[in-house]
Design a protein around this motif. Structure first.
Motif, PDB file in Angstrom:
ATOM      1  N   LEU A 197     -19.024   7.717 -16.172  1.00 47.94           N
ATOM      2  CA  LEU A 197     -19.340   8.563 -17.316  1.00 47.94           C
ATOM      3  C   LEU A 197     -20.819   8.883 -17.410  1.00 47.94           C
ATOM      4  O   LEU A 197     -21.213   9.848 -18.060  1.00 47.94           O
ATOM      5  CB  LEU A 197     -18.860   7.882 -18.608  1.00 47.94           C
ATOM      6  N   ALA A 198     -21.666   8.062 -16.767  1.00 46.00           N
ATOM      7  CA  ALA A 198     -23.113   8.294 -16.794  1.00 46.00           C
ATOM      8  C   ALA A 198     -23.544   9.351 -15.784  1.00 46.00           C
ATOM      9  O   ALA A 198     -24.717   9.663 -15.686  1.00 46.00           O
ATOM     10  CB  ALA A 198     -23.857   6.993 -16.521  1.00 46.00           C
ATOM     11  N   LYS A 199     -22.586   9.899 -15.048  1.00 46.40           N
ATOM     12  CA  LYS A 199     -22.894  10.888 -14.022  1.00 46.40           C
ATOM     13  C   LYS A 199     -22.405  12.275 -14.415  1.00 46.40           C
ATOM     14  O   LYS A 199     -21.338  12.420 -15.001  1.00 46.40           O
ATOM     15  CB  LYS A 199     -22.222  10.498 -12.691  1.00 46.40           C
ATOM     16  N   THR A 200     -23.185  13.284 -14.060  1.00 44.40           N
ATOM     17  CA  THR A 200     -22.729  14.657 -14.212  1.00 44.40           C
ATOM     18  C   THR A 200     -21.940  15.049 -12.966  1.00 44.40           C
ATOM     19  O   THR A 200     -21.891  14.311 -11.989  1.00 44.40           O
ATOM     20  CB  THR A 200     -23.919  15.618 -14.364  1.00 44.40           C
ATOM     21  N   GLU A 201     -21.331  16.232 -13.001  1.00 43.94           N
ATOM     22  CA  GLU A 201     -20.609  16.711 -11.821  1.00 43.94           C
ATOM     23  C   GLU A 201     -21.544  16.824 -10.622  1.00 43.94           C
ATOM     24  O   GLU A 201     -21.179  16.497  -9.499  1.00 43.94           O
ATOM     25  CB  GLU A 201     -19.976  18.084 -12.110  1.00 43.94           C
ATOM     26  N   ASN A 256     -34.669  18.214  -5.185  1.00 41.92           N
ATOM     27  CA  ASN A 256     -35.447  19.407  -4.876  1.00 41.92           C
ATOM     28  C   ASN A 256     -34.718  20.198  -3.800  1.00 41.92           C
ATOM     29  O   ASN A 256     -34.483  19.689  -2.697  1.00 41.92           O
ATOM     30  CB  ASN A 256     -36.836  18.981  -4.391  1.00 41.92           C
ATOM     31  N   GLU A 257     -34.349  21.438  -4.109  1.00 42.50           N
ATOM     32  CA  GLU A 257     -33.568  22.237  -3.161  1.00 42.50           C
ATOM     33  C   GLU A 257     -34.322  22.552  -1.874  1.00 42.50           C
ATOM     34  O   GLU A 257     -33.725  22.678  -0.799  1.00 42.50           O
ATOM     35  CB  GLU A 257     -33.083  23.540  -3.817  1.00 42.50           C
ATOM     36  N   ALA A 293     -30.257  24.194  -6.597  1.00 41.36           N
ATOM     37  CA  ALA A 293     -30.953  25.419  -7.008  1.00 41.36           C
ATOM     38  C   ALA A 293     -30.269  26.042  -8.219  1.00 41.36           C
ATOM     39  O   ALA A 293     -30.932  26.482  -9.167  1.00 41.36           O
ATOM     40  CB  ALA A 293     -31.004  26.409  -5.856  1.00 41.36           C
ATOM     41  N   ASP A 294     -28.944  26.053  -8.217  1.00 37.31           N
ATOM     42  CA  ASP A 294     -28.197  26.597  -9.357  1.00 37.31           C
ATOM     43  C   ASP A 294     -28.446  25.766 -10.610  1.00 37.31           C
ATOM     44  O   ASP A 294     -28.648  26.307 -11.701  1.00 37.31           O
ATOM     45  CB  ASP A 294     -26.692  26.629  -9.049  1.00 37.31           C
ATOM     46  N   ARG A 295     -28.428  24.438 -10.462  1.00 41.10           N
ATOM     47  CA  ARG A 295     -28.639  23.573 -11.625  1.00 41.10           C
ATOM     48  C   ARG A 295     -30.053  23.732 -12.171  1.00 41.10           C
ATOM     49  O   ARG A 295     -30.269  23.699 -13.387  1.00 41.10           O
ATOM     50  CB  ARG A 295     -28.381  22.110 -11.278  1.00 41.10           C
TER      51      ARG A 295
END
Length: 234
Positions: free
Chosen positions: A34-38, A145-146, A208-210
């Protein structure tokens, strides 16, 4: 959001289930999950898969170039691979403290007399470590970093080119990789490098999108035979 289908597929795999005492499936989601994003979860999977591909390549290279691990005075190919797995805990003395591109370049230097497989793969693996900010798991506040990820992917391409083209003064390849056998040309090395490259490019696009940054500027990079910086990228 071109990466969304891949993300969803990874999430399906990541959502492990187990059978409860009554025989019904129960979710094993915990607080760590739960502490993680997608994006954190896709980063976890992506990094694991990239490192796995590079370790497989290292194993293949040692099988084709067994004299290399013997240069380090090791007892077996497995011991040579274990040194690469332990790279976070110890450096390779024969590399003189070099990491990333500088270490990888030694594999194709005529003056280098050490284990060339170790030099190349230690260099590539430490590039991946740097691209993923030296972390093995990612959580909500962790950032990537992308450009680091993109440069790391391009360096896989550089490695493929050097394996197939760089030769010693006698005209021999420094390291044997792809080969022509009875069934035709064996491109297993290129395929595995391509897989790692694709995973890194995917992660660079996701990041990059995020971060709300365009990715097109990265696609303008000039093809080079020199390893690009990763850890020094700001």
């Amino acid at each position: 959001m071109r990466w969304l289908p891949v993300l969803l597929a990874l999430l399906v795999v990541a959502c492990a289930t187990r059978l409860g005492r009554d025989g019904r499936s129960e979710s094993t989601v915990d607080l760590k999950y739960l502490a993680k994003t997608e994006v954190d979860r896709i980063a976890d999977t992506d990094r694991t898969e990239v490192v796995g591909s590079l370790m497989l390549i290292a194993d293949k290279l040692y099988k084709r170039n067994p004299k290399e691990w013997k240069k380090a005075g090791l007892s077996s190919r497995e011991a040579a691979l274990e040194r690469l797995r332990q790279r976070r805990q110890r450096s390779l003395p024969e590399l003189g403290g070099l990491r990333e591109g500088q270490a990888a370049a030694l594999a194709f230097s005529d003056s280098y007399t050490g284990d060339r497989v170790a030099a190349l793969m230690f260099g590539l693996l430490t590039m991946v470590d740097a691209a993923f900010e030296y972390k093995e798991e990612f959580y909500i506040l962790d950032g990537l970093n992308e450009t680091k990820l993109f440069n790391c992917a391009r360096n896989m391409d550089v490695a493929v080119w050097k394996l197939g083209h760089d030769r010693d003064p006698a005209g021999e390849l420094y390291l044997l990789s792809n080969a022509i056998d009875g069934n035709g040309r064996n491109l297993s090395f290129e395929r595995e490098f391509g897989r790692a490259m694709g995973l890194l490019d995917l992660m660079a696009q996701v990041v990059a999108d995020r971060n709300g940054r365009g990715f097109s500027r990265l696609s303008q990079a000039v093809v080079t035979t020199i390893f690009l910086p990763v850890g020094l990228v700001k």
